[in-house]
Design an enzyme around this catalytic site. Structure first.
Site, PDB file in Angstrom:
ATOM      1  N   LYS A 285    -156.004 -68.317  25.590  1.00 29.89           N
ATOM      2  CA  LYS A 285    -155.304 -69.459  26.164  1.00 29.89           C
ATOM      3  C   LYS A 285    -154.400 -70.068  25.109  1.00 29.89           C
ATOM      4  O   LYS A 285    -154.819 -70.339  23.992  1.00 29.89           O
ATOM      5  CB  LYS A 285    -156.323 -70.494  26.662  1.00 29.89           C
ATOM      6  CG  LYS A 285    -155.756 -71.553  27.573  1.00 29.89           C
ATOM      7  CD  LYS A 285    -156.871 -72.362  28.206  1.00 29.89           C
ATOM      8  CE  LYS A 285    -156.318 -73.386  29.180  1.00 29.89           C
ATOM      9  NZ  LYS A 285    -157.380 -74.123  29.890  1.00 29.89           N
ATOM     10  N   GLU A 370    -169.163 -77.915  41.888  1.00 33.75           N
ATOM     11  CA  GLU A 370    -169.363 -79.270  42.384  1.00 33.75           C
ATOM     12  C   GLU A 370    -170.587 -79.381  43.281  1.00 33.75           C
ATOM     13  O   GLU A 370    -171.317 -80.384  43.232  1.00 33.75           O
ATOM     14  CB  GLU A 370    -168.111 -79.733  43.143  1.00 33.75           C
ATOM     15  CG  GLU A 370    -166.876 -79.902  42.283  1.00 33.75           C
ATOM     16  CD  GLU A 370    -166.079 -78.614  42.112  1.00 33.75           C
ATOM     17  OE1 GLU A 370    -165.027 -78.655  41.463  1.00 33.75           O
ATOM     18  OE2 GLU A 370    -166.516 -77.561  42.648  1.00 33.75           O
ATOM     19  N   ARG A 398    -165.453 -80.911  47.842  1.00 32.49           N
ATOM     20  CA  ARG A 398    -166.084 -79.596  47.841  1.00 32.49           C
ATOM     21  C   ARG A 398    -167.599 -79.688  47.915  1.00 32.49           C
ATOM     22  O   ARG A 398    -168.279 -78.682  48.145  1.00 32.49           O
ATOM     23  CB  ARG A 398    -165.679 -78.823  46.582  1.00 32.49           C
ATOM     24  CG  ARG A 398    -164.185 -78.811  46.313  1.00 32.49           C
ATOM     25  CD  ARG A 398    -163.821 -77.901  45.167  1.00 32.49           C
ATOM     26  NE  ARG A 398    -163.605 -76.548  45.651  1.00 32.49           N
ATOM     27  CZ  ARG A 398    -163.303 -75.518  44.862  1.00 32.49           C
ATOM     28  NH1 ARG A 398    -163.212 -75.682  43.558  1.00 32.49           N
ATOM     29  NH2 ARG A 398    -163.105 -74.324  45.368  1.00 32.49           N
TER      30      ARG A 398
END
Length: 620
Positions: A285, A370, A398
């Protein structure tokens, strides 16, 4: 685009042009793409590190697959800036996140190359599988690729899709690319991993495998099962393949995602294979920009900066609601050893960095899960702990079933600290917390609060924490009004509003962060102004009192007007038989796209001008 600086990239308006280049030019295209990404995002801001990590992968995919006929599904959308640049949006990428500009995530309405809308994570495998099956049933031989990364494989939904795909008959032709950027499943273990990656992805190995399948015939015969299990476990000794193989995927990798020749060879192999394939790609990244490689969290999403010196720390401004929550959490944890802090992979975004450092044994990051986060909190509450779930409003959507079934139905003592409530601005409709008041207030046992300033936010958090049941405090993104939050742990009386000013005839009922805008109008019109504080329970005593002297009411909220706080007031009036002329102001019944928060509030008509215009239009 400067053709002298970007001689190849400037000549590639679509992937069709990219596919006409010789393969030997692709590394130069990747270099130009990375440089252009750094140049543009540093000028305008946006998601940064994840895009830098998939430059080579993006080039390889658009080169080898006939996009947009072949479908690429990106997950998470943070990775998609290089994809957008290569698919006709290089000249407008500088408008990303701005009103009427390029969306920060893939968006079907924006381009045929954006095959599936993405905002939240871990949806790509399900979507690509659905596309592949629909094409297969129609006799269509197009190819379908899901690119999942940036931690998205940590969500249960991704494994649900893998489980489904691996067990289907006939087998779907779908390729899942796991972009492992050191922020997800496994770490890059160096040269051995690279060597094994090349070997696992080689044409020879796969030719032997495919030939063996033909010789052995039915995959359910004992001999075929034995050979397949031998292969799985041999590979599992060296690389994390066994899990995926057991789920029915042909695993390839891991390979270096920045080695374009190796990446192209692996993709060519996967492209020709049938059935569910998984290619494990190791990337970095922030690749190609040293500060981003060194601080991947800081450079995940950036404001404009000078790329020659990197992000410069700014002098701290007034506290954000997120920082108010973070400070409160640490203070309450020091006062109550039963407090447990939970986040679904949003430690920085939700303000839990300090808490994670000071109370490591009471801090839980559940990754991008979640649903698990909420039910985990329910389990903690069952055994006498005091869990606080720090979660974005749109992410709580969610876990709605878990909130209802596992927490509220059992009346468990869980506090939800709901960040990014209401309009969030540049991240757009996928991240807007437009619906939490509507979907929370219909749930029995819930207490719901909306602060109008930093001090109120802190007191509400203490109130919700001490309330013996499920409670929610929803607060917006960004800075507050400048009112000092304080350092005590004072609570508020549950269900009691605050009268800001007394006026005549008209009563303005304000819920949450829209209070400053409502206050200006109350002064202008000499109206009564109430900071309602609680959406559930409402201050019914005050509402009855006001109804006796105020024939007109206005409710204002930073939430969908349908089913929101204003609807709660309307329902109460009807239940009580109170006849009042009620105007409900809030977010419209449509998705508002990316723009600044101020622009979106004006568009919704809940800034001061919008409130005044609505009132004078209703009662000239």
């Amino acid at each position: 685009m400067d053709r002298d600086r970007y001689p190849l990239l400037s000549q590639l308006p679509t992937p069709d042009h990219l596919r006409k280049l010789p393969e030997s030019d692709l590394p130069a295209v990747a270099d130009e793409l990375r440089a252009y990404l750094i140049e543009t995002v540093s000028q305008v801001g946006g998601h940064f590190g994840a895009g830098l990590g998939v430059v080579e992968l993006t080039v390889a995919l658009h080169y080898l697959y006939e996009t947009p006929d072949d479908k690429l599904v990106w997950d998470v959308g943070h990775q998609c800036y290089p994809h957008k640049i290569l698919t006709g949006r290089a000249g407008t990428i500088h408008t990303v996140k701005k009103k009427d500009g390029v969306a920060p995530f893939p968006r079907r309405e924006e381009s045929p190359y954006d095959t599936f809308g993405v905002g939240h994570s871990s949806t790509s495998i399900s979507a690509a599988l659905g596309m592949a099956v629909a094409a297969q049933r129609a006799g269509d031989s197009r190819r379908f690729v899901a690119v999942i990364g940036d931690g998205a494989m940590t969500a249960g939904m991704a494994f649900e899709a893998l489980n489904h795909a691996g067990g289907m008959d006939p087998e779907p032709d779908v390729l899942v690319i796991l972009n492992d950027n050191q922020m997800s499943i496994s770490e890059n273990v160096g040269g051995m991993t690279k060597m094994l990656g090349k070997m696992m992805a080689s044409r020879t190995l796969n030719a032997v495998r495919e030939g063996g399948k033909k010789i052995l015939g039915d995959k359910n015969k004992p001999a075929a099962k034995f050979v397949r299990r031998w292969e799985e476990h041999w590979k599992g000794m060296f690389v994390p393949s066994t899990l995926f193989e057991e789920m029915g995927f042909h695993y390839n990798g891991p390979i270096d995602g920045h080695d374009l020749p190796a990446l192209l060879n692996a993709l060519k192999t996967c492209r020709e294979l049938k059935g569910p394939q998984l290619l494990h790609v190791l990337t970095t990244k922030g690749k190609g920009y040293n500060p981003a490689e060194g601080d991947q969290i800081e450079y995940h999403a950036v404001s404009p900066f000078d790329p020659s010196i990197g992000i410069q720390k700014k002098a701290p401004g007034q506290p954000t609601y997120t920082s108010v929550f973070g400070d409160w959490l640490c203070d309450m944890a020091a006062a109550d050893p039963k407090l447990m802090g939970i986040t679904p992979a949003m430690r920085e975004g939700s303000g839990l960095v300090r808490f994670s450092q000071e109370f490591p044994l009471r801090y839980f990051d559940t990754a991008i899960a979640e649903q698990h986060a909420v039910t985990f909190a329910a389990g903690l509450a069952c055994e006498g702990a005091k869990p606080v779930v720090a979660i974005y409003s749109s992410f709580l959507q969610r876990a709605y079933d878990q909130l209802i079934h596992d927490v509220a139905l059992q009346n468990l003592d869980v506090l939800f600290a709901i960040d990014r409530a209401g309009l969030v601005g540049p991240d757009g409709a996928t991240h807007a917390g437009s619906f939490d008041l509507s979907f929370l207030r219909c749930i029995p046992n819930m207490v719901i609060m909306a602060p109008s300033d930093e001090r109120e936010c802190r007191m509400m958090l203490s109130t919700g924490f001490h309330y013996p049941g499920p409670a929610a405090v929803r607060y917006p993104r960004g800075s507050g009004t400048g009112i000092a939050a304080g350092s005590d742990l004072q609570t508020l009386p549950v269900g009691k509003a605050h009268t800001v000013r007394r006026g005549k005839t008209l009563a303005i009922l304000s819920f949450g962060s829209v209070l400053p805008a409502a206050a200006k109008i109350a002064e202008t019109l000499d109206a009564t102004l109430i900071d309602m504080r609680f959406v559930k329970p409402l201050d019914e005593t005050l509402l009855r009192e006001l109804a006796a002297s105020h024939p007109r009411f206005v409710t204002v909220e930073d939430n969908a007007v349908m089913g929101g706080a204003g609807s709660a007031v309307s329902e109460f009036f009807r239940h009580e038989g109170i006849v009042a002329d009620l105007l409900q102001l809030g977010l419209p019944d449509r998705y508002q796209e990316h723009a600044s928060r101020e622009q979106l509030l004006a568009e919704a008509g809940i800034d001061s001008n919008g409130i005044l215009n609505a009132i004078t239009a209703r009662w000239p």
